[in-house]
Design a protein around this motif. Sequence first.
Motif, short mmCIF file in Angstrom:
data_model
loop_
_atom_site.label_atom_id
_atom_site.label_comp_id
_atom_site.label_asym_id
_atom_site.label_seq_id
_atom_site.Cartn_x
_atom_site.Cartn_y
_atom_site.Cartn_z
N ILE A 115 0.84 -1.21 0.00
CA ILE A 115 0.00 0.00 0.00
C ILE A 115 0.88 1.26 0.00
CG2 ILE A 115 -1.61 1.37 1.43
CD1 ILE A 115 -3.14 -0.88 0.42
N LEU A 116 2.00 1.21 0.74
CA LEU A 116 2.82 2.41 0.92
C LEU A 116 4.04 2.45 0.00
CD1 LEU A 116 2.78 2.52 4.84
CD2 LEU A 116 1.31 3.75 3.27
N VAL A 117 4.17 1.39 -0.82
CA VAL A 117 5.39 1.25 -1.62
C VAL A 117 5.60 2.44 -2.56
CG1 VAL A 117 4.74 0.02 -3.75
CG2 VAL A 117 6.68 -0.74 -2.48
N PRO A 121 4.57 0.63 14.22
CA PRO A 121 4.91 -0.11 12.99
C PRO A 121 5.93 0.70 12.18
CG PRO A 121 2.66 0.75 12.88
CD PRO A 121 3.16 1.03 14.26
N ALA A 122 6.99 0.01 11.70
CA ALA A 122 8.10 0.71 11.03
C ALA A 122 7.68 1.30 9.67
CB ALA A 122 9.27 -0.24 10.85
N GLY A 123 6.88 0.55 8.89
CA GLY A 123 6.52 0.99 7.54
C GLY A 123 5.88 2.37 7.52
N PRO A 124 4.76 2.57 8.26
CA PRO A 124 4.14 3.90 8.24
C PRO A 124 5.06 4.98 8.81
CG PRO A 124 2.63 2.25 9.11
CD PRO A 124 3.95 1.58 8.96
N THR A 125 5.92 4.62 9.79
CA THR A 125 6.84 5.63 10.36
C THR A 125 7.83 6.08 9.28
OG1 THR A 125 6.68 4.40 12.43
CG2 THR A 125 8.37 6.11 12.30
N ILE A 126 8.34 5.11 8.49
CA ILE A 126 9.28 5.45 7.40
C ILE A 126 8.60 6.39 6.40
CG2 ILE A 126 10.45 4.47 5.36
CD1 ILE A 126 10.95 1.93 7.13
N ILE A 127 7.36 6.06 6.04
CA ILE A 127 6.64 6.88 5.05
C ILE A 127 6.35 8.27 5.59
CG2 ILE A 127 4.49 7.07 3.70
CD1 ILE A 127 6.57 4.97 2.70
N LEU A 128 5.97 8.36 6.87
CA LEU A 128 5.70 9.68 7.46
C LEU A 128 6.96 10.53 7.46
CD1 LEU A 128 3.26 9.44 10.49
CD2 LEU A 128 3.02 10.75 8.38
N LEU A 129 8.10 9.89 7.75
CA LEU A 129 9.38 10.62 7.75
C LEU A 129 9.67 11.13 6.33
CD1 LEU A 129 11.79 11.33 9.58
CD2 LEU A 129 12.87 9.19 8.86
#
Lengths: 283, 251
Positions: A200-202, A248-256
């Motif tokens: 979804i976030l890719v 969760p790491a995925g959404p944190t990476i995307i927010l950053l």
Amino acid sequence: MITEFLQALSTQSFLQMALIAGLLASLGCGVVGTFVVVKRITFLAGGIAHSVLAGMGAAAYYGFDPLLGALVAAILSALLMGWIHLHWQAQEDTLIGALWAIGMAIGLLFISQTPGYTSNLTSYLFGNILLVPEQDLWLMAGLNVLLLLLVGLFYHQFLAVIFDEEFARLRNVPVTFFYLLLLCLIAVTVVLLIHVVGLILVIALLTLPAAIAGHYVHSLGKMMVIATVLGSIFTSGGLALSYAPDLPAGPTIILLAGSAYVGSEIVRRYRAQRLARRSIASL
Amino acid sequence: MNEQLAAIDIQDVSFAYGLAPVLQNVNLSIAQGEFLGIVGPNAGGKSTLLKIMLGFLPLQHGSVLIFGKSPEQQRSLIGYVPQYPAFARDFPITVEQAVLLGRLGATKRFGPYSAADRQAARQALQEVEADQLAQRVISALSGGQLQRVMLARALVSNPKILILDEPTANIDMRLETDIFDHLRKLNKRMTIVVVSHDVAFISDYVSRVACLNRTLICHNTDAIDGQLIQELYGYHVHHVSHQHLPFAPAA
């Protein structure tokens, strides 16, 4: 917060593997993401990314490695969308949107019929960088080598096709072949990123580092290098920020990455306005 | 190259987009070294004919030969300058890199460009007086500068035929004269086909004019008058006289 992460990193092998997975993914997203951004095919790349769920769901249902299923589905989806772009341009948007949704629907149906796999749905959709098995790291490394080799060998041909398809055709560059190869590279990169941020976030991790790089440099090569560095910072930073509060790491990476993009865009617009004012004042 | 062979030989070409016919039984033979202008009203088929010459559109009827072979086989002999750039103006590429792309097909397939490729790019840029722009990104170019760069990109592969689609449609009159003066020089070593909307202006440069409005009529430049233009366009055409001032190089 960061100290706690660094201490855990020195002792916990799963965190070390997560960091390596993030760095491997960054290389792919830096190189291929630059092509996606300058060619303006984010929607098409999003279509490839989301239809991957069909392959993951089918692989889970039939007992294969979901990542292998993702790779096969991504390549098939890339070729199909490339064919639509080349032969059915008038309906391209609608057809890609339809394939995007159909792929996800097929994947959800397979997952719903796979006993015990429903709980894995969240990790497919949003990624789980902390659970990357070692064999997948080797697969990611292999895909990166393939990707860099192809881009290195055919850099001028890719540039020609991305820059001006018509002129590339006149110079006898096999445009259809290289366009489809480019979409296959995007498919491979999507698979590289699935563990890190999920499908979804890719698309955000694929495009945001390259888009930020594009604010500051005007060369494809430099954009690739800066986007790779930024991707590494976002994946490592997101992993570190999410560790202590157990996010969760995925959404944190995307927010950053998203925050950095918005900040960079504001700075870019401010600089452009200031330069324009200075230019007018000097008249 | 056999000097008797036509540079471009178009025989009985017809073309339609769906149900709409665009070209009807077009016959045109362009000799080596000729400077041909193609004029005609909008939607008269000018760009379609160019795309057929370049092999971008499939032949539906008739034949097109470039030095005796199909356009697809002879693309390496053709330089092309489109009316509008097909690339995004903010694409991150320098002028030199954009011109070097014109070497593809004439150079090795893998790895970096050779010294000969870079020399050819420098020469092409010098020829259009744009060598000082080599390291500039294309987004920083004016319309006239971009047109020169696209001309350099077409020339870098040393073509035998140069095809230009409305090369001066987006630039001012002063630069129009400059570009056509360049074309006149280039015509000493290559065949040139140019599509233009300005019949009176190109008459000063070209050796023959092909008037295209679905069908094609060819004339020597001294035979073009108001009545002929009116017949070609199919409606009354206002005649506006204008004078091109001598070119002064841009700063």
